[in-house]
Write an enzyme that holds these catalytic residues in place. Sequence first.
Site, PDB file in Angstrom:
ATOM      1  N   HIS A 101      -9.610   3.566  -0.156  1.00 30.27           N
ATOM      2  CA  HIS A 101      -9.825   3.117   1.396  1.00 30.27           C
ATOM      3  C   HIS A 101     -10.519   1.703   1.392  1.00 30.27           C
ATOM      4  O   HIS A 101     -11.409   1.638   2.130  1.00 30.27           O
ATOM      5  CB  HIS A 101     -10.182   4.058   2.326  1.00 30.27           C
ATOM      6  N   HIS A 119       0.803  -1.265   0.083  1.00 32.85           N
ATOM      7  CA  HIS A 119      -0.052  -0.163  -0.149  1.00 32.85           C
ATOM      8  C   HIS A 119       0.829   1.318  -0.008  1.00 32.85           C
ATOM      9  O   HIS A 119       0.495   2.234  -0.503  1.00 32.85           O
ATOM     10  CB  HIS A 119      -1.048  -0.224   1.245  1.00 32.85           C
TER      11      HIS A 119
END
Length: 751
Positions: free
Chosen positions: A105, A54
């Site tokens: 997200h 990420h």
Amino acid sequence: MADTVEHAAQTPELEQPYAALGVKDDEYARIREILGRRPTSAELAMYSVMWSEHCSYKSSKVHLKNFGTLSQETPRGPLLAGIGENAGVVDIGGGYAVTFKAESHNHPSYVEPYQGAATGVGGIVRDILAMGARPIGVMDSLRFGPLDEPDTHRVLPGVVAGVGGYGNCLGLPNIGGEVQFDASYLGNPLVNALCVGVLRHEDLHLAHASGVGNQVILFGAATGGDGIGGASILASETFDETGPAKRPSVQVGDPFMEKLLIECTLELFQAGIVNGIQDFGAAGISCATSELASAGDGGMFVNLDLVPLRDPNLAPEEILMSESQERMMAVVEPANVERFMEICAKWDVLATVIGEVIEGDRLIISWHGETIVDVDPKTVAHDGPVYERPYHRPEWLDAVQADRAEDLPRDNSPGALRATLLGILAHPNVADKTWVTQQYDRYVRGNTVLAQPDNSGMLRIDEESGLGIALALDANSRFTYLNPYLGAQLSLAEAYRNVAVSGAEPVAITDCLNFGSPEDPEVMWTFVEAILGLVDACRELGVPVTGGNVSLYNQTASTPILPTPTIGVLGVIDDVATRLRSGFTHAGDAILLLGETREELSGSIWAAVAGDGHLGGQPPKVDLAAEAALARVMGESARRGLLSSAHDLSDGGLAVALAESAFRGGLGFAVTLPGTDATVDLFSESAARAVVSLPGDTVADFEALCAEHGVPTRRLGEVTGDDELEFVGLVTTPLAEARDAWSSTLPAALN
């Protein structure tokens, strides 16, 4: 006793739980090689979050470099900041610049839908704030499992409430986006949030720590145990069949604190006392310290004992990994610290000096008087692993592409066409999304001039001149599944077209690339092809990629999501008073179809409805020259006031565009289809098309303009005062019945 650097050097064989932190064997060996010893537990924590997929993009960065080959010029001038910064910055004229970016997200929003989505909005807002801009609007692109699945009823309401609750509390209008449904998203919803901000050129700020002796100040909320390893680790692994294998705590947002932080930060900028600034996102203090230090001209010392804590029992590793929200880090000259603190106190924002810029190139962090981190910050922030993952074209793709929707049986009888039209209008991916958007404030701040359900969101930037911007956020995962190169280009083309038909000039893009596991060579091939498609399309359209986000491991066991490259396009309009709305406004106006309609039904909503979920064949042809020509026509038409309305053609084709134009103003239409196959005429999803309405006395001028730019036109009929949708000789449906089919799907499913 803390695991100090000295202790680490003396205990080289001490076993460390690196695998539990997501660090691979070879990565751990590389960390030891970089340090010349084993890492301390605090250093291991930092590397684990900063080298996660990420944060480090270790599987994607070799391919993302292709975006750097594009021109850094927009049609309005050079980029003021681009890839590598918190967000891209575009000159829009008049001394104004706009910064915008989209981020994901996804995984946190599956674990805890409300807070996952809320903190996704908060994080992207701080990215924009860190550039020196005032955030002025947000958008979101959401993907969920089937509307009738119980888990969708758990996830969707929470996500929508989180997006709306956080944005509404900040006083930011949510001006558009999209909501789509597919079985592949059942265990992997997508929550992509975009924020846009405005600044004067001279207000631009970048993230770097420079000037030995300058103070490092943490300001905003105190640090808690929420979000430890949240986005950074949770979004770097595949979910198993029952959910995430690890469930780190999802960040908890406080939008009221963020509102204070925004106003405080903007006043700090205005006072001219910030040398460098970085928001806290994934990886928390690990990220802010290493990125600021690595981008500066010196090192950094931080005393972790000085970090304000909500939980005094946090270990140093947890403080470094915490992703608690509403925090920023600034680098400030010693003479300006007092003024900095005064401004923070005025806004009731906690601020603490926790370190300083030092000589050399080391990031040194102490805890209880002992050194627990001593690293080169570049190795943490930028020198992580780079994987050239193997990839190959899926063997199954030939069979999928051969299974063309164009070969499905078609029933062009009036009764069947009517049933298909109503079925498409009621399909969750076409149906009215008011159930979602009514939970968002679209007009707060008073500068929203277009918002959902218009083609794009539009905001006024300068009241005196009327200068404004338009934004669209689109993805077509069905087309990308069938052909990732063309599907990514079609996603870009749709967002580009949505901006253009509002009367704005498309100038730049941001992207949010959502795919399955990069360890699957077939998924990786899809990702690579999508990037190549975007690079080639951006080059031809003359729009740069200003930055973006990659979200991988969107996969449940061996089942990845449909590949979903979400594309945000920014447009500039010289005067928002000339904007084009999507709804019919005047009975008697002529209706014209622009662009070329082909027999292109594969991947369409028609195929999903008529073919019982069919997904096969090749997506529509991409004609970027035609998209650019259409955009030039729409911009000139807006400036000259030739049109009453304009609507792009995408999901559901001509039938849906006409119906939505009718619903908006409550005016029906009577049109004659141009071709010989009603199914193709009504439901083809050929690209580079729009439907417009205009007064009879401007038709000749408009047709001449289209001819000048090589845009095909065909007059279909007119806007009527009747409450009917009439396809002459084929289908006539009461407007109220069609609207009911379109508007009842989400409320009926979600109560």
